[in-house]
Design a protein around this motif. Structure first.
Motif, PDB file in Angstrom:
ATOM      1  N   ARG A  15      19.860-111.492  55.574  1.00 61.05           N
ATOM      2  CA  ARG A  15      18.503-110.979  55.775  1.00 61.05           C
ATOM      3  C   ARG A  15      17.715-110.942  54.478  1.00 61.05           C
ATOM      4  O   ARG A  15      16.500-111.126  54.483  1.00 61.05           O
ATOM      5  CB  ARG A  15      18.545-109.585  56.398  1.00 61.05           C
ATOM      6  CG  ARG A  15      18.975-109.620  57.850  1.00 61.05           C
ATOM      7  CD  ARG A  15      18.972-108.253  58.446  1.00 61.05           C
ATOM      8  NE  ARG A  15      20.151-107.544  57.940  1.00 61.05           N
ATOM      9  CZ  ARG A  15      20.289-106.241  57.934  1.00 61.05           C
ATOM     10  NH1 ARG A  15      19.337-105.467  58.380  1.00 61.05           N
ATOM     11  NH2 ARG A  15      21.383-105.683  57.482  1.00 61.05           N
ATOM     12  N   GLY A  18      16.846-114.449  53.930  1.00 61.08           N
ATOM     13  CA  GLY A  18      16.050-114.882  55.079  1.00 61.08           C
ATOM     14  C   GLY A  18      16.496-116.181  55.704  1.00 61.08           C
ATOM     15  O   GLY A  18      15.682-116.887  56.293  1.00 61.08           O
ATOM     16  N   PHE A  49      22.688-106.352  54.005  1.00 60.16           N
ATOM     17  CA  PHE A  49      21.745-107.406  54.366  1.00 60.16           C
ATOM     18  C   PHE A  49      22.378-108.546  55.153  1.00 60.16           C
ATOM     19  O   PHE A  49      21.695-109.498  55.523  1.00 60.16           O
ATOM     20  CB  PHE A  49      21.067-107.976  53.117  1.00 60.16           C
ATOM     21  CG  PHE A  49      20.115-107.014  52.487  1.00 60.16           C
ATOM     22  CD1 PHE A  49      18.857-106.793  53.023  1.00 60.16           C
ATOM     23  CD2 PHE A  49      20.484-106.303  51.363  1.00 60.16           C
ATOM     24  CE1 PHE A  49      17.979-105.898  52.453  1.00 60.16           C
ATOM     25  CE2 PHE A  49      19.620-105.401  50.781  1.00 60.16           C
ATOM     26  CZ  PHE A  49      18.366-105.192  51.325  1.00 60.16           C
ATOM     27  N   ASP A  51      24.089-110.112  58.465  1.00 61.34           N
ATOM     28  CA  ASP A  51      24.323-109.999  59.905  1.00 61.34           C
ATOM     29  C   ASP A  51      25.428-110.970  60.269  1.00 61.34           C
ATOM     30  O   ASP A  51      25.317-112.178  60.002  1.00 61.34           O
ATOM     31  CB  ASP A  51      23.071-110.389  60.705  1.00 61.34           C
ATOM     32  CG  ASP A  51      22.004-109.320  60.717  1.00 61.34           C
ATOM     33  OD1 ASP A  51      22.274-108.193  60.252  1.00 61.34           O
ATOM     34  OD2 ASP A  51      20.896-109.611  61.191  1.00 61.34           O
ATOM     35  N   TYR A  70      17.186-116.066  64.214  1.00 59.40           N
ATOM     36  CA  TYR A  70      18.134-116.484  63.184  1.00 59.40           C
ATOM     37  C   TYR A  70      17.931-117.949  62.777  1.00 59.40           C
ATOM     38  O   TYR A  70      18.418-118.373  61.742  1.00 59.40           O
ATOM     39  CB  TYR A  70      19.569-116.302  63.656  1.00 59.40           C
ATOM     40  CG  TYR A  70      19.969-114.854  63.786  1.00 59.40           C
ATOM     41  CD1 TYR A  70      20.044-114.034  62.665  1.00 59.40           C
ATOM     42  CD2 TYR A  70      20.265-114.303  65.029  1.00 59.40           C
ATOM     43  CE1 TYR A  70      20.411-112.701  62.778  1.00 59.40           C
ATOM     44  CE2 TYR A  70      20.635-112.971  65.145  1.00 59.40           C
ATOM     45  CZ  TYR A  70      20.707-112.179  64.021  1.00 59.40           C
ATOM     46  OH  TYR A  70      21.063-110.864  64.132  1.00 59.40           O
ATOM     47  N   ALA A  75      13.277-113.872  61.494  1.00 51.87           N
ATOM     48  CA  ALA A  75      14.085-112.696  61.151  1.00 51.87           C
ATOM     49  C   ALA A  75      13.715-112.163  59.778  1.00 51.87           C
ATOM     50  O   ALA A  75      13.667-110.954  59.565  1.00 51.87           O
ATOM     51  CB  ALA A  75      15.571-113.024  61.215  1.00 51.87           C
ATOM     52  N   LYS A  76      13.431-113.040  58.839  1.00 47.57           N
ATOM     53  CA  LYS A  76      13.058-112.604  57.490  1.00 47.57           C
ATOM     54  C   LYS A  76      11.788-111.769  57.542  1.00 47.57           C
ATOM     55  O   LYS A  76      11.705-110.707  56.931  1.00 47.57           O
ATOM     56  CB  LYS A  76      12.870-113.804  56.571  1.00 47.57           C
ATOM     57  CG  LYS A  76      12.547-113.407  55.147  1.00 47.57           C
ATOM     58  CD  LYS A  76      12.443-114.597  54.230  1.00 47.57           C
ATOM     59  CE  LYS A  76      12.216-114.136  52.807  1.00 47.57           C
ATOM     60  NZ  LYS A  76      12.156-115.245  51.881  1.00 47.57           N
ATOM     61  N   TYR A  79      12.560-108.271  59.219  1.00 47.33           N
ATOM     62  CA  TYR A  79      13.266-107.339  58.349  1.00 47.33           C
ATOM     63  C   TYR A  79      12.387-106.873  57.194  1.00 47.33           C
ATOM     64  O   TYR A  79      12.470-105.722  56.769  1.00 47.33           O
ATOM     65  CB  TYR A  79      14.568-107.943  57.845  1.00 47.33           C
ATOM     66  CG  TYR A  79      15.586-108.079  58.943  1.00 47.33           C
ATOM     67  CD1 TYR A  79      16.032-106.972  59.654  1.00 47.33           C
ATOM     68  CD2 TYR A  79      16.099-109.321  59.289  1.00 47.33           C
ATOM     69  CE1 TYR A  79      16.958-107.091  60.678  1.00 47.33           C
ATOM     70  CE2 TYR A  79      17.028-109.449  60.313  1.00 47.33           C
ATOM     71  CZ  TYR A  79      17.462-108.334  61.002  1.00 47.33           C
ATOM     72  OH  TYR A  79      18.368-108.457  62.012  1.00 47.33           O
TER      73      TYR A  79
END
Length: 88
Positions: A15, A18, A49, A51, A70, A75-76, A79
């Motif tokens: 994360r 990213g 960070f 996943d 993903y 996702a970046k 978060y």
């Protein structure tokens, strides 16, 4: 007509950076997938960070739809927004 067999995939997503670090395919071998999942969880337990996601699906194409964040970079952004709100 029989239903397709469930395929097992592990996604390793950073994360902070990213992006997806790894995508592992275990076919129908759930035991092997779970073993690798547990190994990766232990390996990255100190990194908040990371996943590590174990997904069962009919294909990786379906996973790319159901877990698109993903693969498409969203996702970046998600978060980053969570961090911004929690810091505020």
């Amino acid at each position: 007509m029989s239903a397709p067999k469930i395929q097992h995939f592990i996604l390793v997503f950073d994360r902070h950076a990213g992006h997806l670090l790894d995508q592992l395919d275990f076919g129908t071998n759930a035991k092997k997938a779970l073993g690798k999942y547990e190994e990766l969880e232990r390996e990255h337990r100190e990194n908040a960070f990371m996943d590590i996601v174990l997904v069962g699906s009919d294909s990786i194409d379906t996973v790319k739809i159901t877990h698109a964040n993903y693969f498409d970079g969203s996702a970046k952004d998600m978060y980053a927004e969570v961090l911004r709100i929690s810091a505020g």
